[in-house]
Design an enzyme around this catalytic site. Structure first.
Site, PDB file in Angstrom:
ATOM      1  N   TYR A 188       0.832  -1.196   0.000  1.00  0.00           N
ATOM      2  CA  TYR A 188       0.000   0.000   0.000  1.00  0.00           C
ATOM      3  C   TYR A 188       0.873   1.255   0.000  1.00  0.00           C
ATOM      4  O   TYR A 188       1.487   1.607   1.016  1.00  0.00           O
ATOM      5  CB  TYR A 188      -0.915   0.040   1.222  1.00  0.00           C
ATOM      6  CG  TYR A 188      -2.067  -0.944   1.192  1.00  0.00           C
ATOM      7  CD1 TYR A 188      -2.442  -1.589   0.018  1.00  0.00           C
ATOM      8  CD2 TYR A 188      -2.785  -1.222   2.345  1.00  0.00           C
ATOM      9  CE1 TYR A 188      -3.498  -2.486   0.008  1.00  0.00           C
ATOM     10  CE2 TYR A 188      -3.850  -2.110   2.341  1.00  0.00           C
ATOM     11  CZ  TYR A 188      -4.196  -2.744   1.172  1.00  0.00           C
ATOM     12  OH  TYR A 188      -5.245  -3.632   1.163  1.00  0.00           O
ATOM     13  N   HIS A 236      -1.179 -11.724  -0.620  1.00  0.00           N
ATOM     14  CA  HIS A 236      -1.957 -10.633  -1.203  1.00  0.00           C
ATOM     15  C   HIS A 236      -2.090 -10.751  -2.718  1.00  0.00           C
ATOM     16  O   HIS A 236      -1.090 -10.836  -3.437  1.00  0.00           O
ATOM     17  CB  HIS A 236      -1.295  -9.296  -0.856  1.00  0.00           C
ATOM     18  CG  HIS A 236      -2.149  -8.105  -1.118  1.00  0.00           C
ATOM     19  ND1 HIS A 236      -1.649  -6.828  -1.225  1.00  0.00           N
ATOM     20  CD2 HIS A 236      -3.500  -7.989  -1.285  1.00  0.00           C
ATOM     21  CE1 HIS A 236      -2.640  -5.977  -1.432  1.00  0.00           C
ATOM     22  NE2 HIS A 236      -3.777  -6.668  -1.485  1.00  0.00           N
TER      23      HIS A 236
END
Length: 311
Positions: A59, A124
């Site tokens: 992120y 992820h």
């Protein structure tokens, strides 16, 4: 608080997603300063209705979301009641998603967060590599299992999109939690069966992006799940907004509570980008919803052929 599947982790029904705190204006349309991000995490830690934070190595540039969480923690570690999940990601420059990269990803995350272990560590968006590569010897799944054995990760999850692929990963028996996004909302029920099955197996269920990337919270947002969709998706959202207004509630409250009221969802991941949004999200979760509205909204769901995982 709920127990997250069979992990034993006690988590709030609301989980704060920190992707917006990384400041990615290309995705969200607005920047978020470091000061605002740190203040937001501080507000989450002070809120007695939320004890669950979700983040990721990937992120923001150089893991800015994790770094900002680490600044808010100030080297003190996590408060005793707080659960933090992060995710391993490929190398942002080379795309490498090998077992060695998984270990490096976690090491980076621990350094940024100022922690010595992670309670919940997700693989992820594994759709970025083939399932065969992910599960091969020396691959990311094997590396995650090793990290758990070493105590660096207490529990393992898989966080991604396509429902069929999430099922494949759960069938390995390695993962204790599943997270998928935009696939269990007022507009899209793609993940309903996956979530029910996972819940019945004692696998923790996290439903992310209950607003569909903003369409169900912001009437100016014409994209669903951050992408252009069939106009019938936006039309259904408009009709749902009108129905909610007739019942005297914001559509965002119904969208959030649609996830919160599902018996097979342990926690709902909602991205926030300011301290005020933390309190607003709690208020939306507690807004009374008239029972007849749920039936009306169900009648407005787009056909399954338009969902992210069409049927």
């Amino acid at each position: 608080m709920k127990t997250l599947g069979n992990t034993g982790l006690q988590v709030s029904a609301l989980c704060v997603g920190t992707s917006p705190l990384a400041s990615m204006p290309g995705l969200y349309g607005y920047p978020v300063s470091e000061e605002r991000a740190v203040a937001t995490v501080t507000a989450v830690l002070a809120n007695n209705k939320i004890n669950f934070i979700d983040t990721s190595n990937g992120y923001g540039e150089d893991g800015s979301a994790e770094r900002r969480i680490g600044l808010a923690l100030g080297g003190r570690g996590l408060p005793a009641n707080v659960v933090l999940a992060t995710k391993v990601d490929p190398d942002p420059r080379t795309g490498d998603f090998s077992g060695a990269r998984v270990r490096a990803s976690l090491e980076e995350s621990l350094s940024r967060l100022g922690l010595d272990r992670i309670q919940l560590l997700h693989l992820h968006d594994p759709e970025r590599i083939s399932f065969a590569s992910a599960t091969a010897p020396g691959g990311p799944v094997e590396a995650l299992a090793e990290l758990k054995r070493e105590g660096l990760a207490e529990h393992l999850g898989v966080a991604g999109g396509p429902v069929g692929l999430m099922r494949q990963y759960l069938d390995t028996g390695i993962f204790e939690v599943v997270l998928t996004h935009n696939r269990y909302t007022l507009l899209d029920r793609s993940a309903a069966e996956l979530f029910r099955d996972a819940h019945d197996r004692g696998i923790g269920v996290l439903n992310a992006a209950p607003y569909g990337g903003g369409m169900l919270a912001n009437q100016t947002q014409q994209k669903y799940a951050y992408g252009a969709r069939d106009e019938r998706i936006a039309a259904a959202a408009r009709e749902m907004r009108a129905a909610a207004a007739r019942n005297g509630v914001p559509l965002a409250a119904a969208a959030l509570q649609f996830s919160l009221r599902a018996p097979f969802v342990d926690a709902t991941v909602v991205g926030v980008s300011s301290p005020s949004r933390v309190a607003e999200t709690v208020a939306l979760a507690e807004t009374p919803i008239p029972d007849p509205l749920w039936a009306e909204l169900d009648c407005l769901v787009p056909p399954s052929s338009l969902w992210l995982d069409p049927r």
